[in-house]
Design an enzyme around this catalytic site. Structure first.
Site, PDB file in Angstrom:
ATOM      1  CG  ASN A  43      -1.875   1.083   1.330  1.00 35.46           C
ATOM      2  OD1 ASN A  43      -1.770   2.070   0.606  1.00 35.46           O
ATOM      3  ND2 ASN A  43      -2.827   0.957   2.227  1.00 35.46           N
ATOM      4  NE  ARG A  69      -5.225   3.201  -1.126  1.00 35.55           N
ATOM      5  CZ  ARG A  69      -4.868   4.307  -0.483  1.00 35.55           C
ATOM      6  NH1 ARG A  69      -3.817   4.312   0.287  1.00 35.55           N
ATOM      7  NH2 ARG A  69      -5.569   5.403  -0.624  1.00 35.55           N
ATOM      8  CG  HIS A 102     -10.514   7.771   1.230  1.00 38.80           C
ATOM      9  ND1 HIS A 102     -10.890   8.994   1.728  1.00 38.80           N
ATOM     10  CD2 HIS A 102      -9.176   7.699   1.409  1.00 38.80           C
ATOM     11  CE1 HIS A 102      -9.829   9.620   2.206  1.00 38.80           C
ATOM     12  NE2 HIS A 102      -8.764   8.849   2.012  1.00 38.80           N
ATOM     13  NE  ARG A 105      -5.182  15.429   0.558  1.00 37.37           N
ATOM     14  CZ  ARG A 105      -5.583  14.170   0.455  1.00 37.37           C
ATOM     15  NH1 ARG A 105      -6.681  13.878  -0.199  1.00 37.37           N
ATOM     16  NH2 ARG A 105      -4.882  13.215   1.005  1.00 37.37           N
ATOM     17  CD  GLU A 125      -7.139   2.356   3.117  1.00 35.27           C
ATOM     18  OE1 GLU A 125      -6.193   2.771   3.797  1.00 35.27           O
ATOM     19  OE2 GLU A 125      -7.552   2.937   2.107  1.00 35.27           O
TER      20      GLU A 125
END
Ligand code: ADP
Length: 396
Positions: free
Chosen positions: A7, A84, A173, A232, A377
């Site tokens: 990942n 990923r 996501h 962000r 994940e």
């Protein structure tokens, strides 16, 4: 089947070796390299009760991966690898078996995700070099949102321009939103018909799911749209971007850095992008830190409320990610703002973390069920890798 999961982030690398047997996924080994590309990159790993940490000198994420793969048992252990990948563009709407053409197509999608896709392409190439005879599967963060209806997927721009340049709301996501939904479905033995998953980490997004399928999400063409995040800005007036360039004299690269790395919790507070630092600072009377947290909660609640439009209401809401899973205070702030929807958190349940992967934090009387779900994940990537390999074997 044993699956090596990779990942990659822009400056971090998370890896793991997982045993997948039917629906159960067990971590045999996990490792993370932080601050890749700096003088202080550290590789930490854990296997059962054993753990370790070493300094690594790695200029980029694939160099770090080479060193990680030197760990004992990692290259001869796995039967397959899953990686990923942030952006699948219009082409990749499901996991795919990786070959040289796929790697190049993922690299080309760097136009849409310059910070992430080139790194993923390099990492996939490294895995191919190190595991030449094992199947490698790419699992995309955008793929879960392929079910967004046209009304949610398009911007209000000239349609032909969007077609010509692929200017769609892809969403991100997706691996996390899907993993949360699958864990909740297993826990409740049924998926809520109208579910809103709220993933609050350094990156943050909300996803509306009807019967477990994504129908709306807060991120768009890039992971900058939507919620306020660690660094962000999330949603801003597009006119602000033009103003910064025209009137303030910033270049497009400077605006990108400003909106991606210097805004959000960090920008408003002037303290940090880490919520724990903000909680401490606000506790000591820092007004900007308090404002940043209020804005974070307000914008998350506003997005959740907006996502009820896509579902005609909401039956269940989940919190996940570093902030969603660990900050009872932030969950309480968001919950209070959503009281008008019939959300009622149980203060005790919200505070008490018994370590369960899925736990309900709403009162029994709440009109909306609210859960904290520990997202995984990597386990999801392992699971999807095995599903794809099983289906492609079945087809042969
Ligand atoms: P990423 O999106 O990079 O994977 P994470 O999901 O790890 O990020 O989330 C990082 C955020 O989680 C940081 O803002 C951090 O402050 C917050 N966080 C982690 N642990 C806690 C905690 N115990 N209390 C409050 N915030 C926390």
């Amino acid at each position: 089947m044993r699956v090596l999961v990779v990942n990659p982030g822009s400056a971090t690398l998370k890896c793991g070796l997982y045993q997948v047997s039917g629906p159960s996924v067990t971590a045999l080994w996990t490792g993370v390299v932080d601050r890749v590309g700096t003088d202080t990159a550290v590789f930490r790993w854990q296997s059962g009760a054993t753990s370790g940490q070493t300094e690594v000198i790695a200029g980029d994420v694939s160099a770090a991966l080479h060193q990680v793969l030197d760990s004992p048992g990692l290259t001869d252990g796995p039967d397959a690898a899953g990686c990923r990948v942030v952006h699948g563009g219009e082409r990749f709407t499901a996991p795919i078996l990786v070959d040289a053409g796929v790697v190049e197509a993922i690299r080309a999608l760097g136009v849409l995700a310059p910070l992430h896709n080139p790194v993923s392409a390099d990492v996939l190439q490294t895995i191919q070099d190190r595991l030449p005879d094992r199947p490698i599967v790419a699992v995309f963060d955008t793929a879960f949102h392929r079910t967004l209806p046209p009304v949610a997927r398009a911007y209000a721009l000239p349609y032909t321009l969007m077609e010509q340049h692929g200017l769609w709301r892809y969403g991100f996501h997706g691996i996390a939103h899907r993993n949360v939904m699958e864990q909740l479905r297993a826990h409740r033995q049924a998926c809520p018909a109208r579910l809103i998953t709220c993933h609050l980490g350094n990156g943050a997004s909300v996803c509306a799911q009807r019967d477990g399928r994504s129908v709306e999400t807060s991120m768009g063409l890039t992971p900058m749209e939507g919620l306020m995040m660690g660094t962000r800005s999330g949603d801003v007036d597009p006119g602000l971007v033009l103003h910064l360039q025209r009137a303030v004299g910033m270049s497009s690269a400077e605006v990108e850095t400003l909106l991606n790395r210097e805004s959000g919790l960090r920008g408003v507070s002037g303290v940090s992008n880490d919520l724990r630092d903000l909680e401490r600072a606000a506790g000591a009377g820092d007004v900007r830190a308090e404002l940043a947290m209020q804005m974070f909660a307000y914008r998350a609640a506003k997005a959740i409320a907006a996502h009820t439009v896509a579902l005609g209401g909401v039956d269940a809401i989940t919190f996940s990610g570093g902030i969603g899973e660990n900050s009872a205070t932030m969950r309480a702030r968001v919950g209070e703002l959503l009281a008008f929807l019939g959300v009622e958190l149980d203060a005790g349940r919200n505070q008490q973390d018994d370590g369960a992967r899925v736990r309900r934090i709403s009162t029994d009387a709440s009109h909306v069920e609210v859960y904290v779900v520990r997202v995984d994940e990597n386990a999801q990537v392992a699971q999807e890798t095995v599903r794809l390999l099983a289906s492609s074997t079945a087809e042969v």
